[in-house]
Scaffold this motif. Structure first.
Motif, short mmCIF file in Angstrom:
data_model
loop_
_atom_site.label_atom_id
_atom_site.label_comp_id
_atom_site.label_asym_id
_atom_site.label_seq_id
_atom_site.Cartn_x
_atom_site.Cartn_y
_atom_site.Cartn_z
N GLN A 32 -42.54 9.58 35.06
CA GLN A 32 -43.46 8.28 35.17
C GLN A 32 -42.85 7.27 36.19
OE1 GLN A 32 -45.69 9.44 33.31
NE2 GLN A 32 -46.08 7.26 32.88
N THR A 33 -41.56 7.27 36.47
CA THR A 33 -40.98 6.52 37.62
C THR A 33 -41.57 7.17 38.88
OG1 THR A 33 -38.75 6.19 36.63
CG2 THR A 33 -38.96 5.85 38.86
N CYS A 34 -41.69 8.27 39.03
CA CYS A 34 -42.49 8.83 40.38
C CYS A 34 -43.97 8.45 40.44
CB CYS A 34 -42.28 10.38 40.31
SG CYS A 34 -40.52 10.60 40.91
N ALA A 35 -44.70 8.59 39.30
CA ALA A 35 -46.26 8.42 39.07
C ALA A 35 -46.26 6.47 39.56
CB ALA A 35 -46.42 8.37 37.59
N PHE A 36 -45.27 5.85 39.18
CA PHE A 36 -45.28 4.36 39.11
C PHE A 36 -45.25 4.20 40.90
CE2 PHE A 36 -43.26 0.40 39.66
CZ PHE A 36 -44.22 -0.51 39.58
N MET A 37 -44.04 4.60 41.34
CA MET A 37 -43.96 4.66 42.96
C MET A 37 -45.11 5.19 43.82
SD MET A 37 -41.10 3.17 42.67
CE MET A 37 -40.61 3.09 44.49
N LEU A 92 -49.24 0.89 33.19
CA LEU A 92 -48.93 1.82 32.36
C LEU A 92 -47.72 2.86 32.68
CD1 LEU A 92 -49.47 3.22 29.37
CD2 LEU A 92 -51.23 4.65 30.21
N ALA A 93 -47.87 3.09 34.11
CA ALA A 93 -46.74 4.07 34.51
C ALA A 93 -45.72 3.06 34.65
CB ALA A 93 -47.03 4.56 36.07
N PHE A 94 -45.78 1.80 34.94
CA PHE A 94 -44.39 0.89 35.24
C PHE A 94 -43.89 0.77 33.67
CE2 PHE A 94 -42.73 -3.30 34.27
CZ PHE A 94 -41.59 -3.18 35.31
N SER A 95 -44.84 0.41 32.70
CA SER A 95 -43.85 0.13 31.52
C SER A 95 -43.38 1.73 30.92
CB SER A 95 -45.20 -0.24 30.43
OG SER A 95 -46.00 0.82 30.08
#
Length: 128
Positions: free
Chosen positions: A72-77, A91-94
């Motif tokens: 999820q961290t990689c998806a947010f980045m 959503l990815a951030f949370s």
């Protein structure tokens, strides 16, 4: 109590039976990492003989993870890189925040005691 903990760790490997504990609609925006944590917590309560409806205010929670929700961290980045910071995925951030697991577990299982997330690499278990 150690036997219950060791079983709880094994429950975090497969959350296919999560519908036994939670309404699937309440989990529709929940990522797989969080579902594993929710299933492990609910199954641990069951093993301890505590109904999730009878959880008392004094139950606390410690979540121990080596690296947190890396996917999820990689998806947010990636969403920041692809779409810019204004359109990055909320959503990815949370889901990328390390204490998102304890938040989801506390809310869905009605835990009202103290909670702590430990992210300490290979020493997370000992640190917790």
């Amino acid at each position: 109590m150690n036997k219950i903990f060791l079983k709880s760790s094994a429950f975090a490997a497969n959350a296919s039976m999560i519908s036994d504990f939670f309404d699937i609609k309440s989990l529709r925006r929940t990522d797989d990492f969080t579902k594993l944590a929710l299933y492990a917590a609910a199954k641990t309560l069951e093993e301890a003989g505590i109904s999730k409806d009878a959880v008392k205010d004094d139950i606390g929670l410690i979540v121990s993870t080596a690296r947190g929700s890396v996917r999820q961290t990689c998806a947010f980045m990636d969403s920041i890189i692809d779409d810019g910071d204004v359109l990055a995925s909320p959503l990815a951030f949370s889901s990328s925040v390390h204490n998102s697991l304890e938040t989801a577990v506390s809310i869905l299982l009605n835990f009202r005691g103290p909670s702590l997330t430990v992210s300490h690499g290979g020493s997370s278990f000992v640190s917790a």
